[in-house]
Design a protein around this motif. Structure first.
Motif, mmCIF file in Angstrom:
data_model
loop_
_atom_site.group_PDB
_atom_site.id
_atom_site.type_symbol
_atom_site.label_atom_id
_atom_site.label_comp_id
_atom_site.label_asym_id
_atom_site.label_seq_id
_atom_site.Cartn_x
_atom_site.Cartn_y
_atom_site.Cartn_z
ATOM 1 N N THR A 74 -14.357 24.823 24.672
ATOM 2 C CA THR A 74 -14.196 24.373 26.058
ATOM 3 C C THR A 74 -13.056 25.097 26.767
ATOM 4 O O THR A 74 -13.062 25.196 27.992
ATOM 5 C CB THR A 74 -13.935 22.854 26.113
ATOM 6 O OG1 THR A 74 -12.786 22.546 25.311
ATOM 7 C CG2 THR A 74 -15.134 22.076 25.617
ATOM 8 N N TYR A 111 -27.817 27.315 30.660
ATOM 9 C CA TYR A 111 -27.098 26.934 31.871
ATOM 10 C C TYR A 111 -27.847 27.357 33.137
ATOM 11 O O TYR A 111 -27.713 26.719 34.183
ATOM 12 C CB TYR A 111 -25.700 27.549 31.874
ATOM 13 C CG TYR A 111 -24.783 27.062 30.780
ATOM 14 C CD1 TYR A 111 -25.069 25.903 30.055
ATOM 15 C CD2 TYR A 111 -23.628 27.769 30.454
ATOM 16 C CE1 TYR A 111 -24.221 25.463 29.048
ATOM 17 C CE2 TYR A 111 -22.766 27.329 29.449
ATOM 18 C CZ TYR A 111 -23.075 26.182 28.748
ATOM 19 O OH TYR A 111 -22.233 25.746 27.742
ATOM 20 N N LEU A 125 -27.631 18.494 28.269
ATOM 21 C CA LEU A 125 -26.209 18.675 28.540
ATOM 22 C C LEU A 125 -25.481 17.382 28.895
ATOM 23 O O LEU A 125 -24.375 17.129 28.413
ATOM 24 C CB LEU A 125 -26.024 19.685 29.678
ATOM 25 C CG LEU A 125 -26.309 21.144 29.363
ATOM 26 C CD1 LEU A 125 -26.266 21.970 30.642
ATOM 27 C CD2 LEU A 125 -25.313 21.687 28.355
ATOM 28 N N THR A 126 -26.057 16.582 29.788
ATOM 29 C CA THR A 126 -25.375 15.382 30.286
ATOM 30 C C THR A 126 -26.361 14.215 30.318
ATOM 31 O O THR A 126 -26.731 13.745 31.397
ATOM 32 C CB THR A 126 -24.795 15.629 31.694
ATOM 33 O OG1 THR A 126 -25.871 16.005 32.580
ATOM 34 C CG2 THR A 126 -23.745 16.727 31.685
ATOM 35 N N LYS A 132 -24.999 15.276 36.765
ATOM 36 C CA LYS A 132 -23.766 16.017 36.503
ATOM 37 C C LYS A 132 -24.009 17.404 35.902
ATOM 38 O O LYS A 132 -23.095 18.231 35.860
ATOM 39 C CB LYS A 132 -22.856 15.212 35.567
ATOM 40 C CG LYS A 132 -22.267 13.958 36.183
ATOM 41 C CD LYS A 132 -21.331 13.264 35.201
ATOM 42 C CE LYS A 132 -20.681 12.037 35.833
ATOM 43 N NZ LYS A 132 -19.770 11.353 34.868
ATOM 44 N N ALA A 133 -25.200 17.661 35.422
ATOM 45 C CA ALA A 133 -25.462 18.878 34.659
ATOM 46 C C ALA A 133 -25.204 20.170 35.431
ATOM 47 O O ALA A 133 -24.598 21.104 34.883
ATOM 48 C CB ALA A 133 -26.882 18.859 34.108
ATOM 49 N N ARG A 135 -23.134 21.051 37.877
ATOM 50 C CA ARG A 135 -21.716 21.395 38.026
ATOM 51 C C ARG A 135 -21.030 21.558 36.672
ATOM 52 O O ARG A 135 -20.112 22.377 36.532
ATOM 53 C CB ARG A 135 -20.998 20.348 38.865
ATOM 54 C CG ARG A 135 -21.437 20.418 40.308
ATOM 55 C CD ARG A 135 -20.398 19.845 41.261
ATOM 56 N NE ARG A 135 -20.746 20.232 42.613
ATOM 57 C CZ ARG A 135 -20.466 21.407 43.145
ATOM 58 N NH1 ARG A 135 -19.809 22.308 42.453
ATOM 59 N NH2 ARG A 135 -20.831 21.704 44.373
ATOM 60 N N PHE A 136 -21.475 20.799 35.682
ATOM 61 C CA PHE A 136 -20.925 20.944 34.343
ATOM 62 C C PHE A 136 -21.205 22.351 33.822
ATOM 63 O O PHE A 136 -20.308 23.041 33.318
ATOM 64 C CB PHE A 136 -21.532 19.886 33.426
ATOM 65 C CG PHE A 136 -21.095 19.980 31.998
ATOM 66 C CD1 PHE A 136 -19.758 19.926 31.652
ATOM 67 C CD2 PHE A 136 -22.030 20.109 30.981
ATOM 68 C CE1 PHE A 136 -19.358 20.000 30.321
ATOM 69 C CE2 PHE A 136 -21.648 20.176 29.655
ATOM 70 C CZ PHE A 136 -20.305 20.130 29.327
ATOM 71 N N ALA A 137 -22.455 22.795 33.949
ATOM 72 C CA ALA A 137 -22.818 24.135 33.492
ATOM 73 C C ALA A 137 -22.069 25.208 34.277
ATOM 74 O O ALA A 137 -21.571 26.188 33.707
ATOM 75 C CB ALA A 137 -24.326 24.336 33.623
ATOM 76 N N SER A 139 -19.190 25.029 35.689
ATOM 77 C CA SER A 139 -17.769 25.078 35.326
ATOM 78 C C SER A 139 -17.551 25.899 34.055
ATOM 79 O O SER A 139 -16.562 26.637 33.940
ATOM 80 C CB SER A 139 -17.214 23.660 35.149
ATOM 81 O OG SER A 139 -17.779 23.027 34.001
ATOM 82 N N ILE A 140 -18.489 25.784 33.109
ATOM 83 C CA ILE A 140 -18.372 26.573 31.874
ATOM 84 C C ILE A 140 -18.655 28.042 32.163
ATOM 85 O O ILE A 140 -17.989 28.936 31.630
ATOM 86 C CB ILE A 140 -19.328 26.031 30.794
ATOM 87 C CG1 ILE A 140 -19.020 24.560 30.496
ATOM 88 C CG2 ILE A 140 -19.201 26.847 29.498
ATOM 89 C CD1 ILE A 140 -20.027 23.893 29.578
#
Length: 531
Positions: A74, A111, A125-126, A132-133, A135-137, A139-140
């Motif tokens: 992370t 992603y 993922l979420t 949320k997926a 924005r989560f992807a 961000s990574i």
């Protein structure tokens, strides 16, 4: 449907079983997570009737792999190869702190679907909040790009490409055996994954008005445009010869430094018609080659594009493209580029799945073959080794093979043609002892049921997930059209495959369903995955 969702919900609560009919994916999410050993709750007939509900369970548990210090870091967004498991509990133990561009490609393909709004990718993922997926992807992806840029600044001799690398530190570095060396095949896979992801980011409707997704797309495009300018110098030696591995004089020197130089490590060129082909088309489209050199790329590959027929145990003849091992791993290219837009290739590769599934029935094998990690040595807790040579001998160029081990990811090419049949084969392997764990499916099992590979990796898990998502050709295609290279790709593939394959035999043969089971040889399931 035979019953209302309310009735299904009540039954699920009372029996703690997975419903075999679903009102919608959202309804299945509300029911709650499936059991860790969910595969045994499904029969073959259940999956054939309702593959999407089984798929929803699979995505949930395969998604447990996507954790810090298991699948990725992370801190820098980089993938790990995977993680070994405690033989008794299934808890993570020895992390593989290294990775390669191929694992990065799988991560980025996943992603791409998440930022495009795929509910299936979000389930992975979420799962607790599908919204949320994206924005989560993203961000990574942002952290990952920053890591790539730092690596290139420190090691400019790689020209933006990636060697096998240690990813456990914030600043990644080549593994000890990849100092001043870089592979073409894995980087071709990475290039097209990023290409797909850029389109997904550009088209995403999940932005909140700050244009962050489109800005991220432009930043990745800058990286992509850079490696377009370096690829030929790093990997191409002229006359159709692509270095399988390039030896770099000094990875810390820029490409333009007079002391810098590049050479093929050996005479093993990347001239295969399998997964390595995506790098060839990358060079063709973006490498700045003249017409003669572009023509040479495909001429250099023709000797290995061979027509053979599967005809074993009363099944056949089935016309297929000869494999190296005929491992499922070899078909990676169809996950990325729109090969199946060419009708001949789609028909030919459908035939490959007829041969793949029916061969296991004919030879009484309870699963499918692919290059994969071997079993765990229960005395030392080490993985015995890696089995590259796993496929189908009669239709492979390489005849010395090992057939003691099968792997769930062997089913991913079948999934692209028939999701239900592919998932039936996947399920047939994971219902074996120890083949499900707290992070989803287990790497591989011996066909005699005496050992498994207590390991979870990107290759053996996420190839299946990406196949369930449809690969990334639907993202790649529109960008290829925009870049003016789609028609050229189709023309080349029609020409090259049309030279070799005309009359295809065996198209009337159905995909085969498994007949054998991995025997119970006394192994005990992981204690963290008993329910």
């Amino acid at each position: 449907m035979k019953s209302s969702f309310l009735a299904q919900f009540c039954v699920a609560l009372l029996t703690n079983a997975t419903p075999t009919a679903a009102s919608s994916l959202e309804d299945l999410t509300r029911i709650g997570p499936p059991k860790c050993r969910f595969a045994s709750q499904w029969s073959q007939d259940d999956i054939l009737k309702n593959p999407s509900a089984f798929e929803w369970d699979l995505l949930y548990w395969e998604g447990r792999f996507h954790q810090n210090d298991v699948a990725y870091n992370t801190a820098n967004g980089m993938s790990y190869d995977g993680t070994q498991l405690n033989w008794t509990t299934g808890a993570r133990t020895k992390k593989h702190p290294f990775s390669a561009a191929s694992k990065e490609a799988l991560q980025i393909m996943l992603y791409s679907h998440a930022v495009a709004g795929s509910k299936k990718a979000a389930r992975f993922l979420t799962p607790d909040d599908l919204s949320k997926a994206p924005r989560f992807a993203a961000s990574i992806l942002k952290r990952k790009l920053q890591t790539y840029l730092r690596f290139n600044k420190t090691n400019p001799g790689f020209g933006g490409f990636l060697p096998w690398m240690m990813t456990s530190e914030s600043q990644v570095s080549p593994t000890w055996d990849w100092v001043n060396r870089v592979p073409a095949l894995d980087n071709g896979e990475l290039f097209w994954a990023v290409y797909a992801c850029i389109h997904a980011l550009e088209q995403s409707r999940h932005d909140d008005g700050d244009a962050s997704f489109k800005r991220l797309a432009k930043e990745w495009q800058t990286w992509l445009d850079y490696v377009k300018t370096t690829a030929t110098q790093v990997f191409y030696r002229g006359n159709g010869r692509i270095c399988a591995v390039t030896k770099i004089k000094n990875q810390t020197l820029p490409l333009a430094d007079p002391q810098q130089s590049y050479a093929c490590e050996s005479a093993d060129y990347l001239d295969d018609p399998y997964e390595g082909e995506v790098f060839a088309y990358f060079l063709h489209a973006f490498g700045g080659l003249d017409r003669r050199e572009k023509k040479a790329l495909w001429q250099a590959k023709r000797a290995k594009l061979v027509k053979v027929e599967y005809n074993e145990g009363g099944v056949g003849p089935i016309t297929v493209e000869q494999g190296f091992w005929f491992s499922s791993h070899e078909l990676w290219k169809v996950l990325e580029l729109p090969y199946y837009d060419v009708a001949l290739i789609r028909r030919l590769y459908h035939n490959a799945e007829r041969a793949r599934t029916c061969n296991s029935v004919v030879t009484r094998v309870p699963g499918l073959f692919a290059s994969v990690n071997n079993s765990t040595n229960t005395t030392t807790d080490d993985i015995i080794g890696y089995i590259s040579q796993a496929g189908i001998v009669p239709i492979a160029s390489q005849k010395a093979q090992e057939h003691d081990v099968v792997t769930p990811y062997g089913a991913w090419p079948t999934i692209l043609f028939d999701k239900a049949v592919g998932l039936v084969w996947w399920r047939n392997m994971v219902v074996a002892r120890k083949m499900q764990n707290p992070y989803g499916s287990t790497e591989s099992t011996r066909v005699d049921g005496k050992l498994v590979s207590a390991l979870v990796t990107w290759d053996s898990k996420i190839t299946t997930v990406v196949a369930l998502l449809g690969g990334v050709s639907d993202f790649v295609r529109p960008k290829m059209i925009k870049d003016g290279i789609y028609k050229d790709f189709i023309s080349i593939m029609q020409r090259e495959y049309g030279r070799v394959f005309t009359n295809l035999k065996g198209e009337h043969i159905a995909l085969c369903l498994p007949k054998e089971r991995v025997p119970d040889a006394g192994l005990r399931d992981f204690t963290l995955c008993l329910s």
